[in-house]
Design an enzyme around this catalytic site. Structure first.
Site, mmCIF file in Angstrom:
data_model
loop_
_atom_site.group_PDB
_atom_site.id
_atom_site.type_symbol
_atom_site.label_atom_id
_atom_site.label_comp_id
_atom_site.label_asym_id
_atom_site.label_seq_id
_atom_site.Cartn_x
_atom_site.Cartn_y
_atom_site.Cartn_z
ATOM 1 C CB VAL A 119 91.631 0.336 -6.632
ATOM 2 C CG1 VAL A 119 92.162 -0.986 -7.171
ATOM 3 C CG2 VAL A 119 90.703 0.108 -5.449
ATOM 4 N N GLY A 350 86.479 3.418 -12.474
ATOM 5 C CA GLY A 350 86.026 2.121 -11.971
ATOM 6 C C GLY A 350 87.032 1.549 -10.985
ATOM 7 C CD GLU A 351 91.530 1.014 -10.918
ATOM 8 O OE1 GLU A 351 92.423 1.564 -10.261
ATOM 9 O OE2 GLU A 351 91.725 0.544 -12.066
ATOM 10 N N GLY A 352 86.840 0.419 -8.173
ATOM 11 C CA GLY A 352 86.673 0.728 -6.760
ATOM 12 C C GLY A 352 87.387 1.981 -6.316
#
Length: 384
Positions: A119, A350-352
């Site tokens: 990200v 995940g994590e954006g």
């Protein structure tokens, strides 16, 4: 370089739960229905009049209309987009429900801040401001650029033994999220998260709030093998049994949660959730109240939106769903809402990361709506 939004985010001055409940009630009252048939018709006419066959831009046309409805105009402008990664640890992770140890949470937070995570790379590529919120990472992190300290505790309690959070901790986390969103600039929020064990918390909340069997909500998370997945399912079944027994004994009221229609949702969040999920719920609610575009990433961020939506159903009107993750439960939740995500790439990071990958499509939708010539402007003959 993008400005550091974390530098301008003050800590909330009121940790006490009664004031936090006042802040929550105020925000909930501001999340109104965006339904505006006249504006929707104007947006549709504008996109239909561009130099293209009717509907030729497919889902991008629907995206442009959605953003126009959120922002409130036929030429929406997106400014100062914020990627916010909410991080925390989970007491339940001690039962080996993840393929990775809890130490990875703080290590990845440092990686985000050092610029080495996926990200981080994507935020740099697209000029997105990136902040990481310590909502309750087990190991405290020294202050530095890009880090927002909203620690409630060094991780949640073990949800197999009792509630993951107290009622006050849950409300404080929500209040932290409300204050955070109010201080961040811009009109776009891209959601991200980090926390070893948070796919377990998300699965538990999903099962509790939808009534779906827990086995249908559990996935491999960070990459569990078959034996690890079977173990995770068994642990989460036990947590659900503990939670059901507590609820049936009337412990929701004993936790001191408010006696209103939100009690079931807040009780579930306190019992089964994580500090990062609860903080994200507050941020989503405030962003919705402020009519920001909320770009939703994968399963965990979608479950935070589910909690927010059950508190304020019109939250979904402000959301753009970036992708369908490899977690089967994520696809089921998106189908439950009747929404089609922008991407389907088999992501499970995940994590954006999915939200950041979808960002160029969101920008393109707005620019096409604003800059693409109409048939009349370009002197091009329209359809016969």
């Amino acid at each position: 370089a993008s400005p550091d939004p974390a530098a301008s985010v003050p800590a909330p001055s009121h940790p006490a739960s009664p004031i936090a409940m006042d802040a929550l009630s105020t925000v909930l009252a501001r999340i109104d229905d965006l339904d505006d048939p006249a504006l929707q018709a104007r947006l549709a006419r504008r996109i239909d009049g561009k130099t293209k066959p009717l509907g030729a831009l497919g889902a991008i046309e629907a995206l442009a209309i959605r953003i126009g409805m959120i922002v409130g105009g036929t030429a929406p402008r997106l400014h100062a987009p914020q990627v916010v990664v909410f991080a925390a640890d989970h007491g339940l992770a001690r039962h080996r429900t993840s393929a990775y140890p809890s130490d990875v949470t703080v290590q990845m937070v440092r990686n985000f801040l050092d610029g080495g995570a996926a990200v981080s790379v994507l935020a740099r590529q697209h000029g997105l401001a990136l902040s990481v919120v310590d909502c309750g990472v087990r190991t405290a992190i020294a202050p530095r650029a890009g880090l927002i300290d909203r620690r409630i505790a060094a991780g949640t309690a073990d949800a197999l033994q009792g509630p993951a959070m107290s009622a006050e901790q849950c409300l404080r986390a929500i209040d932290n999220g409300i204050a955070l969103a109010g201080a961040l600039p811009g009109n776009v929020l891209l959601l991200g998260e980090m926390g070893i064990g948070n796919t377990s918390a998300a699965a538990l909340l999903l099962a509790r709030l939808t009534g779906w069997p827990i086995d249908d909500c559990v996935g491999r998370g960070t990459g569990l093998d078959d034996a690890g997945l079977a173990h995770k399912r068994e642990i989460l079944r036990q947590v659900m049994a503990r939670d059901a027994a507590m609820t049936h004994d009337g412990a929701d009221a004993a936790q001191g949660l408010p006696n209103d229609s939100s009690v079931r949702v807040l009780a579930a969040l306190a019992s089964l959730g994580g500090f990062e999920i609860a903080t994200m719920v507050g941020t989503v609610l405030r962003a919705a109240a402020d009519r920001r575009v909320i770009v939703v990433d994968g399963l965990i961020t979608s479950v935070a939106v589910l909690v927010a939506e059950q508190l304020a159903p019109m939250v979904l009107q402000r959301c753009v769903f970036a992708h369908r993750s490899a977690e089967a439960a994520h696809g089921r939740l998106l189908a439950h809402w009747g929404v089609e995500p922008l991407l389907q790439l088999g992501l499970r990071l995940g994590e954006g990361s999915g939200a950041a990958l979808a960002w160029p499509l969101i920008v393109s939708a707005c620019r096409l709506l604003d800059e693409m010539a109409s048939f009349d402007d370009a002197g091009v003959a329209g359809p016969a």
